[in-house]
Design a protein around this motif. Structure first.
Motif, PDB file in Angstrom:
ATOM      1  N   PRO A 152      -3.986  -0.165   0.070  1.00  0.00           N
ATOM      2  CA  PRO A 152      -5.067   0.169   1.001  1.00  0.00           C
ATOM      3  C   PRO A 152      -4.893   1.525   1.666  1.00  0.00           C
ATOM      4  O   PRO A 152      -5.877   2.154   2.053  1.00  0.00           O
ATOM      5  N   ALA A 153      -3.646   1.970   1.801  1.00  0.00           N
ATOM      6  CA  ALA A 153      -3.438   3.312   2.369  1.00  0.00           C
ATOM      7  C   ALA A 153      -4.058   4.376   1.460  1.00  0.00           C
ATOM      8  O   ALA A 153      -4.737   5.306   1.934  1.00  0.00           O
ATOM      9  N   ALA A 159      -2.158 -12.421   5.403  1.00  0.00           N
ATOM     10  CA  ALA A 159      -1.252 -11.294   5.608  1.00  0.00           C
ATOM     11  C   ALA A 159      -1.629 -10.109   4.722  1.00  0.00           C
ATOM     12  O   ALA A 159      -1.578  -8.954   5.137  1.00  0.00           O
ATOM     13  N   VAL A 160      -2.022 -10.410   3.468  1.00  0.00           N
ATOM     14  CA  VAL A 160      -2.433  -9.338   2.557  1.00  0.00           C
ATOM     15  C   VAL A 160      -3.697  -8.665   3.063  1.00  0.00           C
ATOM     16  O   VAL A 160      -3.812  -7.439   3.087  1.00  0.00           O
ATOM     17  N   SER A 161      -4.678  -9.470   3.471  1.00  0.00           N
ATOM     18  CA  SER A 161      -5.988  -8.919   3.827  1.00  0.00           C
ATOM     19  C   SER A 161      -5.927  -8.006   5.046  1.00  0.00           C
ATOM     20  O   SER A 161      -6.671  -7.027   5.128  1.00  0.00           O
ATOM     21  N   LEU A 209      -5.410  -0.570   6.934  1.00  0.00           N
ATOM     22  CA  LEU A 209      -4.812   0.748   6.713  1.00  0.00           C
ATOM     23  C   LEU A 209      -5.806   1.728   6.098  1.00  0.00           C
ATOM     24  O   LEU A 209      -5.636   2.941   6.230  1.00  0.00           O
ATOM     25  N   SER A 210      -6.847   1.229   5.424  1.00  0.00           N
ATOM     26  CA  SER A 210      -7.818   2.122   4.785  1.00  0.00           C
ATOM     27  C   SER A 210      -8.555   3.003   5.802  1.00  0.00           C
ATOM     28  O   SER A 210      -8.543   4.232   5.674  1.00  0.00           O
ATOM     29  N   PRO A 211      -9.208   2.419   6.815  1.00  0.00           N
ATOM     30  CA  PRO A 211      -9.845   3.297   7.812  1.00  0.00           C
ATOM     31  C   PRO A 211      -8.834   4.114   8.608  1.00  0.00           C
ATOM     32  O   PRO A 211      -9.136   5.228   9.033  1.00  0.00           O
ATOM     33  N   THR A 264      -6.442   4.250  -9.299  1.00  0.00           N
ATOM     34  CA  THR A 264      -6.975   2.892  -9.268  1.00  0.00           C
ATOM     35  C   THR A 264      -6.017   1.903  -9.926  1.00  0.00           C
ATOM     36  O   THR A 264      -5.729   0.833  -9.381  1.00  0.00           O
ATOM     37  N   ALA A 265      -5.520   2.244 -11.118  1.00  0.00           N
ATOM     38  CA  ALA A 265      -4.608   1.333 -11.817  1.00  0.00           C
ATOM     39  C   ALA A 265      -3.353   1.074 -10.985  1.00  0.00           C
ATOM     40  O   ALA A 265      -2.932  -0.075 -10.813  1.00  0.00           O
ATOM     41  N   LEU A 266      -2.752   2.134 -10.454  1.00  0.00           N
ATOM     42  CA  LEU A 266      -1.518   1.980  -9.676  1.00  0.00           C
ATOM     43  C   LEU A 266      -1.741   1.114  -8.443  1.00  0.00           C
ATOM     44  O   LEU A 266      -0.979   0.175  -8.185  1.00  0.00           O
ATOM     45  N   THR A 267      -2.778   1.413  -7.681  1.00  0.00           N
ATOM     46  CA  THR A 267      -2.973   0.702  -6.420  1.00  0.00           C
ATOM     47  C   THR A 267      -3.299  -0.769  -6.629  1.00  0.00           C
ATOM     48  O   THR A 267      -2.820  -1.628  -5.884  1.00  0.00           O
TER      49      THR A 267
END
Length: 280
Positions: free
Chosen positions: A14-15, A233-235, A240-242, A215-218
């Motif tokens: 997400p970063a 916890a994952v969600s 971190l995206s914004p 895209t593939a890596l993330t």
């Protein structure tokens, strides 16, 4: 220590996704959200398939297309629609409801208990994102808001179903199946509903190359985390995206950070930490 490494590796995804907003608005041709989503998804999936040479069989053909539709076809399309129609701040805030949705979807599908601490952490993160990205001059667009909310709902179901089915394959293989299936579903939609891309500039080509390669890596890192960590916890790591989007706007575009934004950033970080502790 292994759990901390799982959290940190998953957080990378997400970063990096936080750069999607600035790449979309600054480098990609406008008015082609579905085509952009397809170009981001299908080539990455085909590259992984060619390298891994593992194709789904049996029930996993259907499941790959279901997960590909939820995690990529629907989510990516609505993500780019919201990115084009809304300021990055509003799009990010609407998308930040995903952790709340995941809590209740996980309770329904995985029979996970609905923990008060998890709800509070998700609400705190949503408030933090709002403080971080919303501005007084933000322009509201109903279709853009609905697209952002729909994308959050799609990704929430995709995350929980990926955890429920939990295939005995590597994250690389699972990612390749979902990317390819999602991209194949996007291809006819893009061809039917959107005009051809204009002549691509070097900046456009650079933006597409960035999206395809990362895209593939993330998503490998993301699905690895989905298999190892609690869905709630994952969600919350998606906050971190914004957070990164604002930092990039400050570092690259010279956008100033207000006191409220700094406070929002602190709340976002604390909510992520709290969510991991509750899940543990």
């Amino acid at each position: 220590m292994a759990r901390l490494s799982d959290i940190l590796l998953t957080a990378i995804a997400p970063a990096i996704w936080g750069s999607t907003y600035i790449i979309t608005t600054e480098l990609l041709p406008p008015g082609h959200p579905i085509t952009v989503a397809m170009i981001r998804t299908l080539p990455a999936g085909l590259i992984l398939l060619a390298l891994l040479r593992a194709v789904p069989s049996g029930i996993w053909v259907m499941r790959s297309f279901i997960l590909g539709a939820l995690n990529f076809t629907i989510f990516q399309t609505l993500l780019f629609v919201s990115a084009y129609r809304l300021p990055g701040g509003i799009a990010a805030t609407m998308g930040a409801v995903q952790p709340l949705i995941v809590i209740f979807v996980a309770a329904m599908i995985l029979k996970r208990p609905v923990r008060t601490g998890a709800i509070l952490a998700a609400l705190a993160g949503l408030i933090g994102v709002g403080l971080l990205v919303l501005q007084s001059h933000a322009r509201l667009d109903v279709l853009g808001i609905l697209a952002a909310l729909g994308g959050a709902l799609s990704m929430a179901f995709g995350t929980v179903l990926t955890r429920k089915w939990s295939p005995a394959i590597s994250p690389l293989v699972l990612t390749s199946w979902q990317l390819t299936a999602g991209g194949l579903l996007l291809l006819p939609i893009a061809l039917i509903f959107e005009p051809p891309l204009p002549h691509l500039t070097p900046a456009n080509l650079g933006g597409f190359a960035y999206l395809i390669l990362l895209t593939a890596l993330t998503y490998v890192l993301w699905f690895r985390g989905v298999a190892r960590l609690e869905p709630s916890a994952v969600s919350t790591l998606s906050f971190l995206s914004p957070f990164v989007a604002i930092l990039l706007g400050w570092a690259i575009l010279g956008q100033a950070l207000s006191g409220l934004q700094i406070a929002g950033a602190v709340i976002v970080v604390l909510s992520i930490v709290a969510s991991q502790r509750v899940a543990r």
